[in-house]
Scaffold this motif. Structure first.
Motif, PDB file in Angstrom:
ATOM      1  N   LEU A 116       0.831  -1.208   0.000  1.00 22.88           N
ATOM      2  CA  LEU A 116       0.000   0.000   0.000  1.00 22.88           C
ATOM      3  C   LEU A 116       0.866   1.258   0.000  1.00 22.88           C
ATOM      4  O   LEU A 116       0.607   2.203  -0.765  1.00 22.88           O
ATOM      5  N   LEU A 117       1.908   1.260   0.831  1.00 20.88           N
ATOM      6  CA  LEU A 117       2.826   2.398   0.876  1.00 20.88           C
ATOM      7  C   LEU A 117       3.518   2.585  -0.471  1.00 20.88           C
ATOM      8  O   LEU A 117       3.655   3.722  -0.961  1.00 20.88           O
ATOM      9  N   PHE A 118       3.954   1.483  -1.080  1.00 21.09           N
ATOM     10  CA  PHE A 118       4.603   1.553  -2.390  1.00 21.09           C
ATOM     11  C   PHE A 118       3.660   2.159  -3.428  1.00 21.09           C
ATOM     12  O   PHE A 118       4.059   3.004  -4.238  1.00 21.09           O
ATOM     13  N   THR A 119       2.392   1.732  -3.393  1.00 19.64           N
ATOM     14  CA  THR A 119       1.392   2.250  -4.338  1.00 19.64           C
ATOM     15  C   THR A 119       1.172   3.746  -4.137  1.00 19.64           C
ATOM     16  O   THR A 119       1.177   4.520  -5.099  1.00 19.64           O
ATOM     17  N   VAL A 120       0.993   4.160  -2.909  1.00 16.91           N
ATOM     18  CA  VAL A 120       0.753   5.578  -2.602  1.00 16.91           C
ATOM     19  C   VAL A 120       1.967   6.419  -2.982  1.00 16.91           C
ATOM     20  O   VAL A 120       1.831   7.491  -3.599  1.00 16.91           O
ATOM     21  N   LEU A 121       3.158   5.934  -2.628  1.00 14.44           N
ATOM     22  CA  LEU A 121       4.370   6.692  -2.958  1.00 14.44           C
ATOM     23  C   LEU A 121       4.585   6.773  -4.469  1.00 14.44           C
ATOM     24  O   LEU A 121       5.079   7.786  -4.979  1.00 14.44           O
ATOM     25  N   SER A 122       4.221   5.718  -5.197  1.00 10.80           N
ATOM     26  CA  SER A 122       4.355   5.726  -6.659  1.00 10.80           C
ATOM     27  C   SER A 122       3.368   6.699  -7.297  1.00 10.80           C
ATOM     28  O   SER A 122       3.700   7.410  -8.256  1.00 10.80           O
ATOM     29  N   ILE A 123       2.130   6.721  -6.789  1.00 11.37           N
ATOM     30  CA  ILE A 123       1.112   7.620  -7.345  1.00 11.37           C
ATOM     31  C   ILE A 123       1.513   9.074  -7.157  1.00 11.37           C
ATOM     32  O   ILE A 123       1.398   9.889  -8.073  1.00 11.37           O
ATOM     33  N   PHE A 124       1.986   9.423  -5.973  1.00 10.04           N
ATOM     34  CA  PHE A 124       2.353  10.808  -5.684  1.00 10.04           C
ATOM     35  C   PHE A 124       3.810  11.112  -6.012  1.00 10.04           C
ATOM     36  O   PHE A 124       4.293  12.210  -5.748  1.00 10.04           O
ATOM     37  N   GLN A 125       4.519  10.160  -6.577  1.00 11.24           N
ATOM     38  CA  GLN A 125       5.912  10.298  -7.009  1.00 11.24           C
ATOM     39  C   GLN A 125       6.816  10.830  -5.897  1.00 11.24           C
ATOM     40  O   GLN A 125       7.615  11.739  -6.094  1.00 11.24           O
ATOM     41  N   ILE A 126       6.664  10.229  -4.729  1.00 13.76           N
ATOM     42  CA  ILE A 126       7.517  10.568  -3.587  1.00 13.76           C
ATOM     43  C   ILE A 126       8.693   9.583  -3.600  1.00 13.76           C
ATOM     44  O   ILE A 126       8.505   8.372  -3.648  1.00 13.76           O
ATOM     45  N   PRO A 127       9.919  10.093  -3.548  1.00  8.38           N
ATOM     46  CA  PRO A 127      11.099   9.224  -3.707  1.00  8.38           C
ATOM     47  C   PRO A 127      11.495   8.463  -2.427  1.00  8.38           C
ATOM     48  O   PRO A 127      12.655   8.428  -2.067  1.00  8.38           O
TER      49      PRO A 127
END
Length: 183
Positions: A114-125
Motif C-alpha cells: 500500500l505504501l509503495f502504491t501511494v508513494l508511486s502515485i504521488f511520485q515521492i522518492p
C-alpha cells in the motif's frame, strides 16, 4: 552449597503441604534433570522443550519431565517444579504456525505494498521504505515458520505455565498428566 544441602533442600520443598508446594523455582548452577530428581523418583515422560512460545535460544530450552507427583522443567541454571496436585487443567495445541507472526508478517507486506502504491502515485522518492517493510514482513513470516511448535499449558490456582516443543513427544507429557489424574 554442598550436594547434601541441595538434596535436603529439595526434600524439604517436596514435603511441604500441597497447597504451599504448588510451584517452586530456584537457580542451580548447571543442573541436569537426573541430578534434580530424588533417588527413587522415575520419569514417566520427558521431552526437550522451551518455556516460552517465542523461545529460540538455548537459554530458554530445557528438559520437561513428568514424574509420579510433579512436573519438572530444568534449563541451565533454573528449575521449575510444579506439583501435580496443583494442576487444575491442561491445554494441548498441536503444532501450528504462530498467529501473531502470521498477522504481523502479512500486515507488514500488505502495508508496504500500500505504501509503495501511494508513494508511486504521488511520485515521492521514498520507495526504499516500502521495500524495507516488504522484506521485514517476509522475515517475520520466516521466523514464524521456524517457531511452529506444539504448545502445552498447565494451569494452577496461582499461574499458568506454557511449554513448547517441535518434538512430537510433547503429547506424551499431556497423556502422562491425564493418566496421573485418573489414578
Amino acid at each position: 552449597m554442598t550436594d547434601e544441602a541441595t538434596a535436603a533442600e529439595i526434600e524439604w520443598r517436596i514435603k511441604l503441604p500441597k497447597f504451599i508446594s504448588i510451584y517452586c523455582y530456584h537457580e542451580i548452577d548447571g543442573m541436569r534433570l537426573d541430578e534434580y530428581l530424588q533417588k527413587n523418583e522415575s520419569i514417566v515422560a520427558g521431552v526437550e522443550a522451551y518455556d516460552t512460545r517465542h523461545g529460540m535460544s538455548e537459554s530458554r530450552k530445557g528438559k520437561l519431565a513428568v514424574t509420579s507427583n510433579r512436573v519438572v522443567f530444568v534449563r541451565q541454571k533454573g528449575v521449575s517444579d510444579i506439583s501435580l496436585h496443583g494442576v487444575n487443567s491442561i491445554e494441548y495445541e498441536a503444532p501450528r504456525y504462530p498467529r501473531d507472526y502470521l498477522y504481523w508478517g502479512c500486515g507488514l507486506i500488505c502495508g508496504s505494498i500500500l505504501l509503495f502504491t501511494v508513494l508511486s502515485i504521488f511520485q515521492i522518492p521514498l520507495l526504499g521504505l516500502a521495500v524495507i517493510g516488504f522484506l521485514s514482513g517476509v522475515a517475520v513470516l520466516i521466523v514464524g515458520f521456524l517457531l511452529r511448535r506444539a504448545v502445552l499449558t498447565l494451569h494452577t490456582p496461582n499461574s499458568s505455565f506454557e511449554f513448547t516443543s517441535k518434538d512430537e513427544r510433547l503429547t506424551n507429557i499431556a497423556h502422562a498428566l491425564r493418566g496421573r489424574e485418573t489414578q
